[in-house]
Enzyme design. Structure first.
Site, short mmCIF file in Angstrom:
data_model
loop_
_atom_site.label_atom_id
_atom_site.label_comp_id
_atom_site.label_asym_id
_atom_site.label_seq_id
_atom_site.Cartn_x
_atom_site.Cartn_y
_atom_site.Cartn_z
CD GLN A 253 -2.60 -1.19 2.84
OE1 GLN A 253 -2.04 -1.66 3.63
NE2 GLN A 253 -3.95 -0.55 3.02
CB ILE B 45 3.02 6.23 -3.04
CG1 ILE B 45 3.58 6.95 -1.70
CG2 ILE B 45 2.23 5.49 -2.72
CD1 ILE B 45 3.76 8.13 -2.02
CG HIS C 119 -2.20 2.86 -2.33
ND1 HIS C 119 -2.14 3.12 -0.73
CD2 HIS C 119 -3.71 2.26 -2.34
CE1 HIS C 119 -3.57 2.15 -0.41
NE2 HIS C 119 -4.87 1.86 -1.29
CB CYS D 128 2.62 19.70 -23.72
SG CYS D 128 2.55 19.22 -22.45
ZN LIG Z 1 2.82 17.14 -21.62
#
Ligand SMILES: [Zn+2]
Length: 258
Positions: A109, A111, A127, A163
């Site tokens: 559980q 991270i 998770h 981006c």
């Molecule tokens: Zn992007």
């Protein structure tokens, strides 16, 4: 409990025996395996981290979408602790078990990447993970390390190399679905195992907390090591209300060399 050995050493011996006999072991780990490495329990109150903000709100998908900078400001102390944390003896004992071919899966559980840092490979992250970040606009996925360091050290919000949009850690925020593949793999592993070890989880967060039930309903043994009681203590073969760092290495040693 199906049996009630009288003392902690007896419990450890019995647990080691179960582990030695098991052919398909699955370990479910929660926050309790990471607190000895200095990572506060996400969901328990009064840990400081949660003191100023309401986690259900700030660590939610909707806050991330509307105010990613608020999320990142809140996340920075936690990310710093995760970034600096080292695996402890419990993580390392599980890695040893895996390398001996005696551990099928770690379902976690957490991270915090501590099982990975310890050298374990068969990890199902329920998770999500902090290992990667994904772009919220163009879905580009990147390794988090080159972004986490400037974030932790300078507070630089991770941005997409493609981006320029804000990158989101691939961790499951409140309001997000569990990763489907992880969930299916974890369910399959839980139904197929003959020993489930719960290590440092209070089994309070669904649906992950239901996995041990799926295991014992199909005849698996259940071993629970956690500081506080869980709803499945009554159905476990062995329950140890103790720190996993004290118990797991002893059980693994018992199973491999006892
Ligand atoms: Zn992007």
């Amino acid at each position: 409990m199906k049996s009630s050995p009288a003392s902690v050493p007896d419990d450890i011996e019995f647990a080691g025996e179960l582990l030695r006999k098991a052919e398909r072991t699955v370990v479910l780990t929660g926050a309790g395996i990471s607190t000895p490495s200095g990572i506060p329990d996400f969901r328990s109150e009064g840990t400081g981290l949660w003191a100023h903000e309401e986690p259900l709100e700030v660590a939610s998908l909707s806050t991330f979408r509307t105010h990613p900078e608020r999320f990142y400001e809140w996340f920075r102390p936690l990310a710093t602790q995760i970034f600096d944390a080292r695996p402890n003896q419990a993580h390392l004992a599980l890695t040893r078990l895996e390398k001996e071919g005696r551990l099928g899966w770690i379902v976690t559980q957490n991270i915090d990447l501590l099982h990975q840092k310890a050298g374990s490979s068969n990890i199902i992250e329920m998770h999500g993970t902090l290992a990667t970040l994904s772009c919220t606009q163009c879905y580009q996925k990147v390794n988090s390390l080159p972004y986490l360091k400037p974030f932790v050290e300078e507070g630089k919000t991770p941005r997409c190399p493609n981006c320029g949009a804000v990158l989101k850690p691939d961790v499951i925020l409140f309001g997000e679905q569990l990763p489907q593949k992880a969930w299916f793999t974890a369910q399959r592993a839980s139904r197929a195992c003959d020993l489930m070890i719960v290590a440092g989880s209070s089994l309070e967060v669904l649906p992950v907390a239901g996995l041990p039930m799926q295991a014992i309903d199909r005849g698996a043994h259940l071993l629970i090591i956690n500081n506080s009681p869980t709803y499945l203590d009554v159905r476990a073969d062995v329950v140890l209300h103790a720190n996993v760092v004290d118990i797991i290495p002893a059980i693994v040693e018992q199973a491999l060399n006892g």
